[in-house]
Design a protein around this motif. Structure first.
Motif, PDB file in Angstrom:
ATOM      1  N   ILE A 155       0.868  -1.169   0.000  1.00 17.95           N
ATOM      2  CA  ILE A 155       0.000   0.000   0.000  1.00 17.95           C
ATOM      3  C   ILE A 155       0.905   1.218   0.000  1.00 17.95           C
ATOM      4  O   ILE A 155       1.919   1.252   0.699  1.00 17.95           O
ATOM      5  N   ASP A 156       0.556   2.233  -0.782  1.00 14.96           N
ATOM      6  CA  ASP A 156       1.333   3.465  -0.819  1.00 14.96           C
ATOM      7  C   ASP A 156       0.374   4.633  -0.989  1.00 14.96           C
ATOM      8  O   ASP A 156      -0.844   4.440  -1.168  1.00 14.96           O
ATOM      9  N   THR A 157       0.911   5.824  -0.952  1.00 19.08           N
ATOM     10  CA  THR A 157       0.113   7.025  -1.195  1.00 19.08           C
ATOM     11  C   THR A 157      -0.002   7.251  -2.695  1.00 19.08           C
ATOM     12  O   THR A 157       1.008   7.254  -3.403  1.00 19.08           O
ATOM     13  N   LEU A 158      -1.198   7.442  -3.170  1.00 14.52           N
ATOM     14  CA  LEU A 158      -1.429   7.681  -4.592  1.00 14.52           C
ATOM     15  C   LEU A 158      -1.203   9.155  -4.915  1.00 14.52           C
ATOM     16  O   LEU A 158      -1.596  10.039  -4.148  1.00 14.52           O
ATOM     17  N   ASN A 159      -0.558   9.400  -6.041  1.00 14.60           N
ATOM     18  CA  ASN A 159      -0.367  10.767  -6.521  1.00 14.60           C
ATOM     19  C   ASN A 159      -1.718  11.413  -6.801  1.00 14.60           C
ATOM     20  O   ASN A 159      -2.590  10.828  -7.453  1.00 14.60           O
ATOM     21  N   THR A 160      -1.912  12.635  -6.299  1.00 12.66           N
ATOM     22  CA  THR A 160      -3.126  13.396  -6.587  1.00 12.66           C
ATOM     23  C   THR A 160      -2.896  14.243  -7.831  1.00 12.66           C
ATOM     24  O   THR A 160      -1.857  14.876  -7.987  1.00 12.66           O
ATOM     25  N   SER A 174       9.916  28.947  -0.348  1.00 11.39           N
ATOM     26  CA  SER A 174       8.921  28.166   0.387  1.00 11.39           C
ATOM     27  C   SER A 174       8.631  26.908  -0.419  1.00 11.39           C
ATOM     28  O   SER A 174       8.695  26.923  -1.662  1.00 11.39           O
ATOM     29  N   PHE A 175       8.349  25.823   0.283  1.00  9.59           N
ATOM     30  CA  PHE A 175       8.021  24.572  -0.412  1.00  9.59           C
ATOM     31  C   PHE A 175       7.381  23.585   0.563  1.00  9.59           C
ATOM     32  O   PHE A 175       7.524  23.703   1.781  1.00  9.59           O
ATOM     33  N   TYR A 176       6.665  22.635  -0.008  1.00  9.00           N
ATOM     34  CA  TYR A 176       6.109  21.504   0.736  1.00  9.00           C
ATOM     35  C   TYR A 176       6.933  20.261   0.418  1.00  9.00           C
ATOM     36  O   TYR A 176       7.496  20.126  -0.675  1.00  9.00           O
ATOM     37  N   MET A 177       6.964  19.338   1.374  1.00 10.41           N
ATOM     38  CA  MET A 177       7.612  18.049   1.160  1.00 10.41           C
ATOM     39  C   MET A 177       6.589  16.929   1.284  1.00 10.41           C
ATOM     40  O   MET A 177       5.544  17.076   1.935  1.00 10.41           O
ATOM     41  N   ALA A 178       6.905  15.814   0.660  1.00 12.08           N
ATOM     42  CA  ALA A 178       6.088  14.606   0.760  1.00 12.08           C
ATOM     43  C   ALA A 178       7.021  13.401   0.676  1.00 12.08           C
ATOM     44  O   ALA A 178       8.205  13.542   0.342  1.00 12.08           O
ATOM     45  N   PHE A 179       6.486  12.225   0.971  1.00  7.87           N
ATOM     46  CA  PHE A 179       7.313  11.016   0.969  1.00  7.87           C
ATOM     47  C   PHE A 179       6.435   9.832   0.593  1.00  7.87           C
ATOM     48  O   PHE A 179       5.335   9.658   1.124  1.00  7.87           O
ATOM     49  N   THR A 180       6.929   9.010  -0.350  1.00 12.92           N
ATOM     50  CA  THR A 180       6.244   7.762  -0.681  1.00 12.92           C
ATOM     51  C   THR A 180       7.237   6.609  -0.609  1.00 12.92           C
ATOM     52  O   THR A 180       8.447   6.811  -0.747  1.00 12.92           O
ATOM     53  N   ARG A 181       6.718   5.409  -0.395  1.00  7.45           N
ATOM     54  CA  ARG A 181       7.596   4.242  -0.318  1.00  7.45           C
ATOM     55  C   ARG A 181       8.235   3.963  -1.673  1.00  7.45           C
ATOM     56  O   ARG A 181       9.353   3.451  -1.742  1.00  7.45           O
ATOM     57  N   THR A 182       7.563   4.313  -2.763  1.00  5.42           N
ATOM     58  CA  THR A 182       8.083   4.011  -4.090  1.00  5.42           C
ATOM     59  C   THR A 182       9.207   4.954  -4.492  1.00  5.42           C
ATOM     60  O   THR A 182      10.249   4.517  -4.985  1.00  5.42           O
ATOM     61  N   LEU A 183       9.027   6.270  -4.274  1.00  3.07           N
ATOM     62  CA  LEU A 183       9.961   7.269  -4.783  1.00  3.07           C
ATOM     63  C   LEU A 183      10.727   8.024  -3.706  1.00  3.07           C
ATOM     64  O   LEU A 183      11.679   8.739  -4.026  1.00  3.07           O
TER      65      LEU A 183
END
Length: 779
Positions: free
Chosen positions: A96-101, A347-356
């Motif tokens: 299971i991972d986070t899906l790109n919006t 300024s920026f936001y960060m995110a993290f997924t198991r795939t990338l």
């Protein structure tokens, strides 16, 4: 005068388990003595409130549990077996991972008054229970879970013709498939155990047999078209440096389908010869035709990244090395919950997924967007050699879930002391795994002034009229992913002048080969029986530029040489001169940096100009070792790795063209699940929402200095995105960390203006922390 900061011996250590991994932070516990100011090391970053809730954030632990429970509900019709009980012929969850919006859903929210888009989970299921077993991707949402949550196939981002489906032979070679191969692997090696003992002082008698003293290691790809599978094993001496102690023995097995009783031996390889059966190998051995000319050593001390006293100690190496500290305190702000950062106009936001792994979104400078997205797409390697392991090895590291290998950083060595340490979190089964202190944020001195100039001439007798010098600094966000034998360091540096530098470094063990005296064209001999296998590293990134808005072009400024005459140089006749030839790329394409750097590539906004009427833009500046894959028509990368085969590419942005690659593509060279080449269908990229894809990497010319591990100093690649008429002048005039030095006209005494930024004084004594290794935490 700056007092010296006295730093006691301080080592980074694994963090204790985080109570709230979704917050993403862990604070290092330090003990400061004497009540002195700790040179910025103890400072928490100032808090800032993100403008909006982070729409790119990971799904929560509650979401993960809910999705896991939902897909295992018989009502879904997926007929899933619990992973622990599953076999090849069952349907079971892989991840299971986070899906790109979609960007089209996020822009109305992030730039306007639209509601926060709902989140979805990406779910990969291995469907071995079907008549034709496959791997299939699904999307589950909207989340948080409610009666509106549904599951559907995640097909639209894959253009290979089968959507999110991958044939069984081309799917990930997981532990279930490996277990199914184990009986044939054991038999094939047991049949020749006396030979391997005689030649290599080792035998493989099965993974659980106490008599086994060789390690079996496989590679990718195990399929080229998803129709058939074969797996190649090489053998090494076990130990901490196993990658560096290979022996001259390879085993190739045919392993197509879910019925392991039909798996078969293809053959053995040793002494640069192929033997289709154990009998053929034995006949050559009995005839004295096989030998171990350069025996491998079982002693691996020479390949450990540890102090080697026999090399001696360099003069003054008993002193602590220089350290970088944020001496004035932290100058960046954080919203911990939303993973949002502000720094010196950035300024920026960060995110993290198991795939990338680590990702960046909505990157702005002084309130204006430069990039919508900056993400790693793939970390690939292709090897060379005259044996089946090296010649047939291609790695796509997203295949192994790249983000899951971002692990704890050593403070003071991987990152400066006092860095803000963040956790990496991602779904694992029905839980969320926490890798503490896997990401660091810190500001550093550039090591050179951002700008300086000494104005000379005039009436002064002292040789100059003034000196201006501006401090150069940058905010770094860094992570290191250890995927198998390599430690990839990713560093994203936001410089105070408005430029953004992306840098990749590679360290770790070589995937080595046994040494053959006649195969030096495939790498250097690096030890008694070991050769470093030559290979390419290519890392692909996606840069979705939005220079001010989403209507951009890729401007190419060719530096051309022309013959011309000029009337004031009549005596020279016709002579060569340089000039610009400026054009915009019209259609989507892959392309390379021009020879001698004689072209400038800028993403520009044709409709937005600076004060001087110049189109505002950002330039793509090649750094060190900007390469693409050397091989263009290898059977192992023919259609599955098109994105690796040029320095750069530009496409029109589409929600369905999210990724350069599919994480399972490495197994599908002839029939890719996702074909990057199909992006180039003649669409215009002039005044469009465009995406630049770029490659960093290195041709790894292996050397003795790769022992024990490859050094970060040489194995590095980089690129810079630099303002090109984005502003009206250089972004330094509003920086107070500068000096303006003017000599007195009569005495020559230097006077200077520090603009209120004096050098701080501090005295730091730290207690060495207790070292404790904590396991990764699941919640």
């Amino acid at each position: 005068m700056l007092k010296q900061c006295l730093v006691a011996a301080l080592l980074g250590c694994a963090a204790p388990a985080a109570a709230r991994p979704d917050a993403g932070y862990w604070k290092r516990a330090l003990s400061f003595t004497n009540g002195t100011k700790p040179c910025g090391l103890s400072d928490e970053a100032p808090v800032v409130k993100a403008p909006k809730v982070n729409p790119w954030s990971s799904i929560t632990p509650d979401d993960v549990r809910a999705v896991h429970k939902f897909i295992h509900d018989p009502a879904t019709g997926l007929n899933l077996t619990a992973v622990a009980n599953a076999t090849l012929t069952d349907n079971y969850l892989y991840f299971i991972d986070t899906l790109n919006t979609n960007k089209s859903e996020i822009l109305p929210y992030i730039d306007g008054a639209a509601a926060l888009p709902p989140k979805y989970a990406r779910v990969v299921i291995f469907e071995g229970g079907k008549e034709e077993p496959v791997s299939q991707e699904y999307m589950v949402g909207p989340l948080p879970f409610s009666d509106k949550t549904t599951i559907s196939k995640y097909d639209y981002v894959f253009n290979g013709g089968k959507g999110g489906e991958v044939p069984y032979a081309g799917r990930y070679f997981d532990s279930k498939r490996s277990a199914a191969v184990q009986p044939l692997l054991k038999k094939s090696m047991t049949d020749v155990a006396d030979i391997t003992v005689a030649l290599f002082d080792g035998a493989y008698l099965g993974s659980s047999n106490n008599g086994t003293n060789l390690t079996a290691a496989s590679t990718t790809p195990t399929s080229l078209d998803g129709k058939t599978s074969q797996i190649t094993y090489m053998f090494r001496y076990p130990g901490l440096a196993s990658y560096m102690t290979p022996i001259d023995l390879y085993l190739i097995l045919q392993v197509t389908g879910t019925d392991a009783s039909k798996y078969s031996l293809k053959g053995y390889v040793t002494n640069e010869r192929f033997f289709a059966t154990a009998a053929e190998l034995r006949a050559a051995f009995d005839a004295g035709q096989l030998k171990s000319e350069f025996p491998q050593t079982r002693d691996q001390k020479w390949a450990l990244l540890d102090l080697q006293p026999e090399m001696g100690i360099r003069d003054l190496e008993d002193r602590a090395a220089p350290q970088s500290i944020e001496i004035g305190g932290k100058r960046y702000k954080l919203d911990k919950d939303e993973e949002y950062v502000e720094y010196m106009g950035w300024s920026f936001y960060m995110a993290f997924t198991r795939t990338l792994g680590l990702q960046f979104y909505d990157i702005k400078f002084k309130g204006e967007r430069v990039l919508y997205e900056l993400t790693l797409q793939e970390a690939a390697a292709q090897y060379a050699g005259f044996q089946p392991k090296a010649a047939g090895t291609v790695y796509h590291d997203t295949y192994y879930s790249f983000g899951t290998y971002s692990a704890t950083l050593v403070e003071g060595f991987d990152c400066p002391f006092g860095s803000t340490m963040l956790n990496a979190t991602f779904p694992e089964g029905d839980q969320t795994e926490v890798h503490p202190s896997a990401i660091c944020v810190f500001e550093s001195d550039d090591g050179f002034p951002l700008a300086r100039h000494r104005t000379s001439g005039g009436s002064s007798d002292y040789g100059f009229q003034n000196i201006g010098a501006v401090k150069g600094s940058a905010l770094h966000t860094r992570t290191i992913a250890t995927v198998g034998n390599y430690d990839y360091l990713f560093d994203y540096a936001f410089h105070v002048d408005g430029s953004l530098e992306i840098q990749v470094r590679a360290s770790g063990y070589l995937q080595s080969s046994p040494y053959y005296k006649d195969q030096g064209k495939f790498g250097s001999r690096i030890s008694q029986g070991t050769q470093g296998s030559f290979h390419d590293h290519v890392l692909t990134f996606k840069a979705d530029f939005d220079i001010v808005d989403s209507t951009n072009s890729l401007e190419v400024t060719d530096l051309i040489v022309v013959n011309q005459t000029q009337p004031w140089y009549a005596e020279l006749g016709t002579f060569e001169q340089m000039e610009y030839n400026v054009t915009n790329m019209e259609t989507e394409q892959q392309f390379d940096w021009k020879a001698n750097g004689q072209a400038m590539y800028c993403v520009v906004n044709n409709n937005k100009t600076n004060a001087w009427g110049e189109k505002r833009g950002y330039r793509l500046v090649p750094g060190r070792s900007n390469i693409h894959l050397s091989i263009k028509d290898s059977p192992f990368t023919r259609k599955s790795s098109t994105f690796l085969k040029s320095h750069l590419a530009v496409t029109k942005q589409h929600d369905a063209e999210v990724y350069a690659n599919s994480w399972q593509n490495v197994q599908l060279s002839e029939a890719p699940q996702h074909d990057f080449a199909k992006f180039f269908d003649g669409e215009s990229v002039d005044d469009e929402d465009l995406v630049v894809w770029f490659n960093l990497g290195m041709h790894h010319f292996t050397r003795a200095e790769d022992v024990p591990v490859t050094l970060y100093t040489e194995a590095v690649s980089s690129i810079v995105f630099a303002p090109q008429n984005f502003n009206d002048r250089a972004q330094e005039g509003d920086l107070r960390n500068r000096r303006w030095i003017v000599p007195d006209a009569d005495t020559g005494v230097l006077g200077y203006d520090d603009y209120g930024i004096s050098l701080p004084t501090c005295d730091l004594q730290l207690e060495e922390p207790t070292l404790k290794i904590e396991p990764w935490t699941h919640i």
